[in-house]
Design a protein around this motif. Structure first.
Motif, PDB file in Angstrom:
ATOM      1  N   SER A  71       0.804  -1.221   0.000  1.00  0.00           N
ATOM      2  CA  SER A  71       0.000   0.000   0.000  1.00  0.00           C
ATOM      3  C   SER A  71       0.835   1.268   0.000  1.00  0.00           C
ATOM      4  O   SER A  71       0.299   2.362  -0.191  1.00  0.00           O
ATOM      5  CB  SER A  71      -0.913   0.014   1.231  1.00  0.00           C
ATOM      6  OG  SER A  71      -0.157   0.229   2.419  1.00  0.00           O
ATOM      7  N   GLU A  72       2.139   1.138   0.210  1.00  0.00           N
ATOM      8  CA  GLU A  72       2.964   2.331   0.394  1.00  0.00           C
ATOM      9  C   GLU A  72       2.998   3.215  -0.846  1.00  0.00           C
ATOM     10  O   GLU A  72       2.733   4.425  -0.770  1.00  0.00           O
ATOM     11  CB  GLU A  72       4.382   1.919   0.783  1.00  0.00           C
ATOM     12  CG  GLU A  72       5.284   3.111   1.088  1.00  0.00           C
ATOM     13  CD  GLU A  72       6.652   2.701   1.602  1.00  0.00           C
ATOM     14  OE1 GLU A  72       7.538   3.570   1.672  1.00  0.00           O
ATOM     15  OE2 GLU A  72       6.837   1.507   1.941  1.00  0.00           O
ATOM     16  N   ALA A  73       3.316   2.648  -2.002  1.00  0.00           N
ATOM     17  CA  ALA A  73       3.413   3.451  -3.222  1.00  0.00           C
ATOM     18  C   ALA A  73       2.061   4.038  -3.631  1.00  0.00           C
ATOM     19  O   ALA A  73       1.962   5.243  -3.904  1.00  0.00           O
ATOM     20  CB  ALA A  73       4.018   2.620  -4.355  1.00  0.00           C
ATOM     21  N   PRO A  74       0.983   3.254  -3.691  1.00  0.00           N
ATOM     22  CA  PRO A  74      -0.294   3.878  -4.048  1.00  0.00           C
ATOM     23  C   PRO A  74      -0.787   4.860  -2.998  1.00  0.00           C
ATOM     24  O   PRO A  74      -1.442   5.854  -3.335  1.00  0.00           O
ATOM     25  CB  PRO A  74      -1.247   2.689  -4.209  1.00  0.00           C
ATOM     26  CG  PRO A  74      -0.595   1.544  -3.545  1.00  0.00           C
ATOM     27  CD  PRO A  74       0.869   1.791  -3.640  1.00  0.00           C
ATOM     28  N   GLY A  75      -0.465   4.629  -1.720  1.00  0.00           N
ATOM     29  CA  GLY A  75      -0.851   5.586  -0.692  1.00  0.00           C
ATOM     30  C   GLY A  75      -0.170   6.924  -0.891  1.00  0.00           C
ATOM     31  O   GLY A  75      -0.793   7.989  -0.737  1.00  0.00           O
ATOM     32  N   ALA A  76       1.106   6.881  -1.239  1.00  0.00           N
ATOM     33  CA  ALA A  76       1.832   8.124  -1.511  1.00  0.00           C
ATOM     34  C   ALA A  76       1.287   8.814  -2.756  1.00  0.00           C
ATOM     35  O   ALA A  76       1.155  10.046  -2.795  1.00  0.00           O
ATOM     36  CB  ALA A  76       3.323   7.825  -1.673  1.00  0.00           C
ATOM     37  N   GLU A  77       0.935   8.037  -3.774  1.00  0.00           N
ATOM     38  CA  GLU A  77       0.358   8.621  -4.982  1.00  0.00           C
ATOM     39  C   GLU A  77      -0.982   9.289  -4.673  1.00  0.00           C
ATOM     40  O   GLU A  77      -1.281  10.388  -5.169  1.00  0.00           O
ATOM     41  CB  GLU A  77       0.165   7.547  -6.052  1.00  0.00           C
ATOM     42  CG  GLU A  77      -0.436   8.106  -7.344  1.00  0.00           C
ATOM     43  CD  GLU A  77      -0.747   7.037  -8.373  1.00  0.00           C
ATOM     44  OE1 GLU A  77      -1.173   7.407  -9.494  1.00  0.00           O
ATOM     45  OE2 GLU A  77      -0.576   5.837  -8.083  1.00  0.00           O
ATOM     46  N   LEU A  78      -1.794   8.640  -3.866  1.00  0.00           N
ATOM     47  CA  LEU A  78      -3.106   9.186  -3.526  1.00  0.00           C
ATOM     48  C   LEU A  78      -2.978  10.515  -2.803  1.00  0.00           C
ATOM     49  O   LEU A  78      -3.667  11.487  -3.141  1.00  0.00           O
ATOM     50  CB  LEU A  78      -3.861   8.181  -2.658  1.00  0.00           C
ATOM     51  CG  LEU A  78      -5.168   8.667  -2.030  1.00  0.00           C
ATOM     52  CD1 LEU A  78      -6.180   9.026  -3.104  1.00  0.00           C
ATOM     53  CD2 LEU A  78      -5.724   7.620  -1.072  1.00  0.00           C
ATOM     54  N   THR A  79      -2.121  10.575  -1.800  1.00  0.00           N
ATOM     55  CA  THR A  79      -2.006  11.824  -1.052  1.00  0.00           C
ATOM     56  C   THR A  79      -1.466  12.950  -1.926  1.00  0.00           C
ATOM     57  O   THR A  79      -1.911  14.096  -1.801  1.00  0.00           O
ATOM     58  CB  THR A  79      -1.113  11.647   0.187  1.00  0.00           C
ATOM     59  OG1 THR A  79       0.141  11.085  -0.194  1.00  0.00           O
ATOM     60  CG2 THR A  79      -1.770  10.756   1.209  1.00  0.00           C
ATOM     61  N   MET A  95      -2.030  13.246  -5.097  1.00  0.00           N
ATOM     62  CA  MET A  95      -3.161  13.614  -5.948  1.00  0.00           C
ATOM     63  C   MET A  95      -4.137  14.523  -5.203  1.00  0.00           C
ATOM     64  O   MET A  95      -4.770  15.405  -5.788  1.00  0.00           O
ATOM     65  CB  MET A  95      -3.866  12.348  -6.431  1.00  0.00           C
ATOM     66  CG  MET A  95      -4.993  12.581  -7.408  1.00  0.00           C
ATOM     67  SD  MET A  95      -5.595  11.021  -8.143  1.00  0.00           S
ATOM     68  CE  MET A  95      -6.403  10.297  -6.726  1.00  0.00           C
ATOM     69  N   LEU A  96      -4.253  14.325  -3.881  1.00  0.00           N
ATOM     70  CA  LEU A  96      -5.172  15.110  -3.069  1.00  0.00           C
ATOM     71  C   LEU A  96      -4.532  16.367  -2.490  1.00  0.00           C
ATOM     72  O   LEU A  96      -5.173  17.095  -1.726  1.00  0.00           O
ATOM     73  CB  LEU A  96      -5.713  14.240  -1.928  1.00  0.00           C
ATOM     74  CG  LEU A  96      -6.609  13.069  -2.342  1.00  0.00           C
ATOM     75  CD1 LEU A  96      -6.891  12.169  -1.143  1.00  0.00           C
ATOM     76  CD2 LEU A  96      -7.905  13.565  -2.956  1.00  0.00           C
ATOM     77  N   ALA A 125      -4.770  10.548   3.971  1.00  0.00           N
ATOM     78  CA  ALA A 125      -5.837  10.851   3.011  1.00  0.00           C
ATOM     79  C   ALA A 125      -7.207  10.655   3.644  1.00  0.00           C
ATOM     80  O   ALA A 125      -8.105  11.494   3.497  1.00  0.00           O
ATOM     81  CB  ALA A 125      -5.690   9.966   1.774  1.00  0.00           C
ATOM     82  N   ALA A 126      -7.391   9.557   4.375  1.00  0.00           N
ATOM     83  CA  ALA A 126      -8.687   9.275   4.969  1.00  0.00           C
ATOM     84  C   ALA A 126      -9.008  10.219   6.129  1.00  0.00           C
ATOM     85  O   ALA A 126     -10.172  10.574   6.338  1.00  0.00           O
ATOM     86  CB  ALA A 126      -8.742   7.824   5.438  1.00  0.00           C
ATOM     87  N   ARG A 127      -8.003  10.620   6.873  1.00  0.00           N
ATOM     88  CA  ARG A 127      -8.254  11.547   7.985  1.00  0.00           C
ATOM     89  C   ARG A 127      -8.671  12.928   7.479  1.00  0.00           C
ATOM     90  O   ARG A 127      -9.321  13.682   8.207  1.00  0.00           O
ATOM     91  CB  ARG A 127      -6.991  11.682   8.843  1.00  0.00           C
ATOM     92  CG  ARG A 127      -6.677  10.452   9.688  1.00  0.00           C
ATOM     93  CD  ARG A 127      -5.572  10.766  10.689  1.00  0.00           C
ATOM     94  NE  ARG A 127      -5.213   9.607  11.498  1.00  0.00           N
ATOM     95  CZ  ARG A 127      -4.117   8.869  11.305  1.00  0.00           C
ATOM     96  NH1 ARG A 127      -3.260   9.189  10.335  1.00  0.00           N
ATOM     97  NH2 ARG A 127      -3.868   7.830  12.080  1.00  0.00           N
ATOM     98  N   ALA A 128      -8.303  13.266   6.259  1.00  0.00           N
ATOM     99  CA  ALA A 128      -8.586  14.587   5.708  1.00  0.00           C
ATOM    100  C   ALA A 128      -9.890  14.645   4.924  1.00  0.00           C
ATOM    101  O   ALA A 128     -10.234  15.696   4.371  1.00  0.00           O
ATOM    102  CB  ALA A 128      -7.437  15.027   4.791  1.00  0.00           C
ATOM    103  N   ALA A 174      -3.155   1.006  -8.854  1.00  0.00           N
ATOM    104  CA  ALA A 174      -3.999   0.535  -7.757  1.00  0.00           C
ATOM    105  C   ALA A 174      -5.402   1.121  -7.893  1.00  0.00           C
ATOM    106  O   ALA A 174      -5.614   2.153  -8.544  1.00  0.00           O
ATOM    107  CB  ALA A 174      -3.396   0.933  -6.416  1.00  0.00           C
ATOM    108  N   ILE A 175      -6.373   0.459  -7.297  1.00  0.00           N
ATOM    109  CA  ILE A 175      -7.745   0.955  -7.291  1.00  0.00           C
ATOM    110  C   ILE A 175      -8.085   1.451  -5.893  1.00  0.00           C
ATOM    111  O   ILE A 175      -7.870   0.750  -4.898  1.00  0.00           O
ATOM    112  CB  ILE A 175      -8.729  -0.127  -7.751  1.00  0.00           C
ATOM    113  CG1 ILE A 175      -8.518  -0.410  -9.248  1.00  0.00           C
ATOM    114  CG2 ILE A 175     -10.173   0.297  -7.502  1.00  0.00           C
ATOM    115  CD1 ILE A 175      -9.405  -1.481  -9.814  1.00  0.00           C
ATOM    116  N   LEU A 176      -8.591   2.677  -5.834  1.00  0.00           N
ATOM    117  CA  LEU A 176      -9.024   3.271  -4.581  1.00  0.00           C
ATOM    118  C   LEU A 176     -10.523   3.064  -4.429  1.00  0.00           C
ATOM    119  O   LEU A 176     -11.305   3.391  -5.324  1.00  0.00           O
ATOM    120  CB  LEU A 176      -8.706   4.764  -4.554  1.00  0.00           C
ATOM    121  CG  LEU A 176      -9.246   5.521  -3.335  1.00  0.00           C
ATOM    122  CD1 LEU A 176      -8.503   5.114  -2.071  1.00  0.00           C
ATOM    123  CD2 LEU A 176      -9.150   7.022  -3.550  1.00  0.00           C
TER     124      LEU A 176
END
Length: 264
Positions: A59-67, A69-70, A79-82, A206-208
């Motif tokens: 989850s590390e790489a897609p988690g970093a990509e998601l944040t 992006m946001l 990301a989820a806390r925000a 990855a799929i969110l």
């Protein structure tokens, strides 16, 4: 708004019963996540349920990509806390044809435990859902395989609970709904709807999967939605009604809805 926010707004788009369907709606970027989330409630939710955060190395790489992006820094938990929505990441391992849950940041789960699900493929994740394997699994697998970056899809569902708590752990139905009657069902039954979205992250692939939780007392819903739920509860497919505990509350829910219609 293709898929609005709130129980009364979501229920007309949710499956009423019968054969399982994904029921997807294509969303614009502006419809993806709830605006102006209550970040205090989010912080309290994660503080009360720290085990809702479950991360694997995948989850590390897609988690970093998601944040990124946001417009944030960190990973999936940040990301989820925000945002109002709980968030999960799914990836496809080489040589496999089912996506697996590799990360979860879930403050308000609907009767599931992220630690029990981390690492499982989609079909195992949905195993408790009666009819999933026969009616929906292949369609979900095909959808996930074909989902393109930039596209956002949403769907919604509903549950009947005996509590308005955002983090819901179901009790044995006979115990949870023992106090519910046709007279008090408007105040003692709560309708819980998940506004779910799916999108592929362009860099990692990855799929969110996001889950926005909305809850309302049954009695505060529009009369049309009360009747919609009464019909849905009566027509749940065999086995699904047992999983949802419908036998313990159906009579009270339907009775309340019918009494309100008669007096309107």
């Amino acid at each position: 708004m293709t898929l609005d926010f709130g129980v009364d707004e979501l229920l007309p788009r949710a499956r009423g019963g019968g054969v399982l369907k994904m029921g997807l709606a294509k969303l614009d970027e502006s419809e993806w996540l709830q605006r102006d989330p209550d970040l205090v409630a989010r912080a309290e939710g994660f503080a009360a349920y720290p085990e809702g955060i479950q991360l694997s190395p995948e989850s590390e790489a897609p988690g970093a990509e998601l944040t990124m992006m946001l417009g944030l820094s960190g990973g999936l938990p940040e990301a989820a806390r925000a945002h109002h929505e709980d968030m999960c990441l799914l990836t496809l391992r080489p040589g496999e044809d089912q996506y697996r849950l590799v990360g979860a940041a879930v403050a308000w789960p609907s009767d599931w435990t992220p630690a029990d699900k981390l690492g499982l493929p989609l079909r195992a994740l949905h195993a408790p859902i009666q009819g999933y394997e026969e009616q929906l699994a292949s369609g979900v697998d095909n959808f996930m395989a074909k989902l393109k970056p930039g596209a956002i899809y949403g769907r919604c569902n509903w549950f009947i609970a005996a509590t308005g708590d955002k983090r819901w752990v179901a009790e044995p139905p006979e115990q949870a709904f023992a106090h519910v009657t046709p007279e008090n069902a408007g105040e003692t039954l709560f309708v819980r709807s998940e506004r779910q979205t799916l999108r592929r992250l362009p860099q990692t692939g990855a799929i969110l999967f996001t889950i926005g939780i909305y809850i309302a007392p049954f009695g505060e819903l529009s009369q049309s939605n009360q009747q919609r739920l009464a019909a849905a509860v009566a027509s749940l497919i065999e086995g699904e009604g047992d999983r949802r505990g419908a036998g313990a509350y159906a009579g009270a829910l339907i009775g309340y809805a019918n009494r309100r219609e008669e007096t309107s």
